[in-house]
Design an enzyme around this catalytic site. Structure first.
Site, PDB file in Angstrom:
ATOM      1  N   GLY A  35       0.837  -1.174   0.000  1.00 46.48           N
ATOM      2  CA  GLY A  35       0.000   0.000   0.000  1.00 46.48           C
ATOM      3  C   GLY A  35       0.878   1.232   0.000  1.00 46.48           C
ATOM      4  N   ALA A  36       0.276   2.398   0.042  1.00 50.84           N
ATOM      5  CA  ALA A  36       1.048   3.628  -0.011  1.00 50.84           C
ATOM      6  C   ALA A  36       1.909   3.808   1.224  1.00 50.84           C
ATOM      7  CB  ALA A  36       0.102   4.820  -0.165  1.00 50.84           C
ATOM      8  N   LYS A  39       4.205  -2.195   3.407  1.00 51.79           N
ATOM      9  CA  LYS A  39       4.345  -3.399   2.591  1.00 51.79           C
ATOM     10  C   LYS A  39       4.111  -4.605   3.485  1.00 51.79           C
ATOM     11  CE  LYS A  39       7.732  -1.271  -0.526  1.00 51.79           C
ATOM     12  NZ  LYS A  39       9.118  -1.304  -1.045  1.00 51.79           N
ATOM     13  N   LYS A  53       3.814  -6.920   8.357  1.00 49.29           N
ATOM     14  CA  LYS A  53       3.465  -5.613   7.791  1.00 49.29           C
ATOM     15  C   LYS A  53       4.507  -4.600   8.243  1.00 49.29           C
ATOM     16  CE  LYS A  53      -0.341  -2.239   7.694  1.00 49.29           C
ATOM     17  NZ  LYS A  53      -1.739  -1.999   8.117  1.00 49.29           N
ATOM     18  N   ASP A 150     -14.629  -0.365   6.318  1.00 53.91           N
ATOM     19  CA  ASP A 150     -14.109  -0.742   5.000  1.00 53.91           C
ATOM     20  C   ASP A 150     -14.362  -2.221   4.722  1.00 53.91           C
ATOM     21  OD1 ASP A 150     -12.934  -0.282   2.567  1.00 53.91           O
ATOM     22  OD2 ASP A 150     -10.878  -0.434   3.290  1.00 53.91           O
TER      23      ASP A 150
END
Length: 352
Positions: A35-36, A39, A53, A150
């Protein structure tokens, strides 16, 4: 203008000893998600297969403060919610960099499993079984005051035998996706409750004025997708779908659903959040519906399909929904875990 700390309420990071990861026992393997702001890698911790993560610290003082605050909130939440339908938290550390370690689920995401099955659909027993897994995980989160915000197939992971679904990324700040040429926000519009996407609300500065019923709406869209194995709001872009849901009260069609199931789905995606059932009620409704169709199938057949084709084999190991969907582009492979030097955090210089 206030200080960075005033904006993000950065608190001192205090982690209980039982959740503190010793980096010397962590070994990093192939990257499985990105993701931004982070990782995700497959790895090992004390001979246990895990998902690792690794969070980027940021460049500016403001970015560093914001990401440290998000990290602290994420760890605090993960360490207090343990449930069979939530991805298991194993531990974390802040130095030398911010790392969160969770269990590694080998079944992949619900999104990829559905895509592999198309155009076939789940047997209704299977769909309801998965829906109950999701609802039980959500009920537990809500009982601890956590709103997922989400809920979508990308954030639902399957065990290797595809018998159980577990929720991931619950209660966390959203990560921007680097895959599929869309941001995480755009990717979530299709499942987003109407009250979260309102220009009026945003203009009035009330974007945080919502409650846990946003998850009931998202659950309804996921349930519809479980039954139909079609993309909800098909033919619309993500933004078009969100606009239609928020301002035109548009929903996927429930006309072809059995009456009792249609009632469950449509009640969960009602425009008025207060009219939607909570997850305790949703579980009761699903269990009642399941009891009405159980005589036609034995209970132990909960993971079969309507097609005569055998159950698909498990996907390659990965926890893609722990961050964004994994990019299928070719990666330079990292050293296999069994060849990783002992006692070091392997490959930080090369992959972080």
């Amino acid at each position: 203008m206030g200080s960075v700390n005033e904006f993000y309420s950065v608190e001192e990071f205090n982690l209980e000893c039982k959740w503190l990861i010793d980096p010397k026992h962590l070994f990093v393997g192939p990257k499985i998600g990105e993701g931004a702001h982070a990782k995700v890698y497959e790895g090992k911790y004390k001979n246990q297969n895990v998902a690792i993560k690794i969070l980027h610290k940021g460049e500016t003082q403001e970015e560093i403060a914001k990401r440290e605050a998000n990290f602290s909130r994420e760890v605090a939440m993960l360490s207090r919610v343990q449930h069979k339908n939530l991805v298991k938290f194993i531990g974390a550390c802040k130095e030398p960099i911010m790392v969160i370690v969770t269990e590694l689920l080998l079944g992949g995401t619900l999104r990829k499993y559905l895509l592999k099955m198309r155009p076939r659909c789940f047997d209704m027993h299977v769909a309801i079984g998965y829906a109950l897994d999701i609802a039980r995980g959500m009920e537990f989160l809500h009982s601890h005051g956590i709103i997922h915000r989400d809920l979508k197939p990308e954030n639902l992971l399957l065990t290797a035998d595809h018998k159980t679904i577990k929720l991931a990324d619950f209660g966390l700040a959203r990560e921007e996706s680097l895959t599929e040429m869309m941001t995480a926000e755009t990717g979530t519009y299709r499942w987003m409750a109407p009250e979260l996407y309102s220009t009026v609300t945003l203009r009035q500065g009330e974007k945080k004025h919502y409650n846990h019923k946003v998850d009931s709406y998202s659950f309804a869209i996921v349930l519809w997708e479980l039954i139909h194995n079609k993309l909800p709001f098909e033919g619309m872009s993500n933004l078009q779908a969100a606009y239609a849901a928020a301002f035109k009260n548009t929903r996927p069609s429930a006309d072809d659903l059995p009456q009792d199931m249609a009632l469950i789905v449509t009640s969960c995606w009602k425009e008025d959040p207060n009219a939607r059932p909570n997850f305790t009620q949703i579980i009761q409704l699903l269990q009642h519906y399941l009891s009405t169709i159980l005589p036609t199938k034995p209970v132990l057949s909960l993971r079969i399909f309507t097609s005569d084709t055998a159950v698909l084999p498990p996907e390659s190991p990965g926890t893609r929904a722990l961050m964004a969907k994994c990019d299928d582009s070719t990666e330079t492979p990292t050293t296999p875990l069994e060849n990783t030097p002992s006692g070091i955090f392997f490959c930080f210089n090369r992959c972080y």
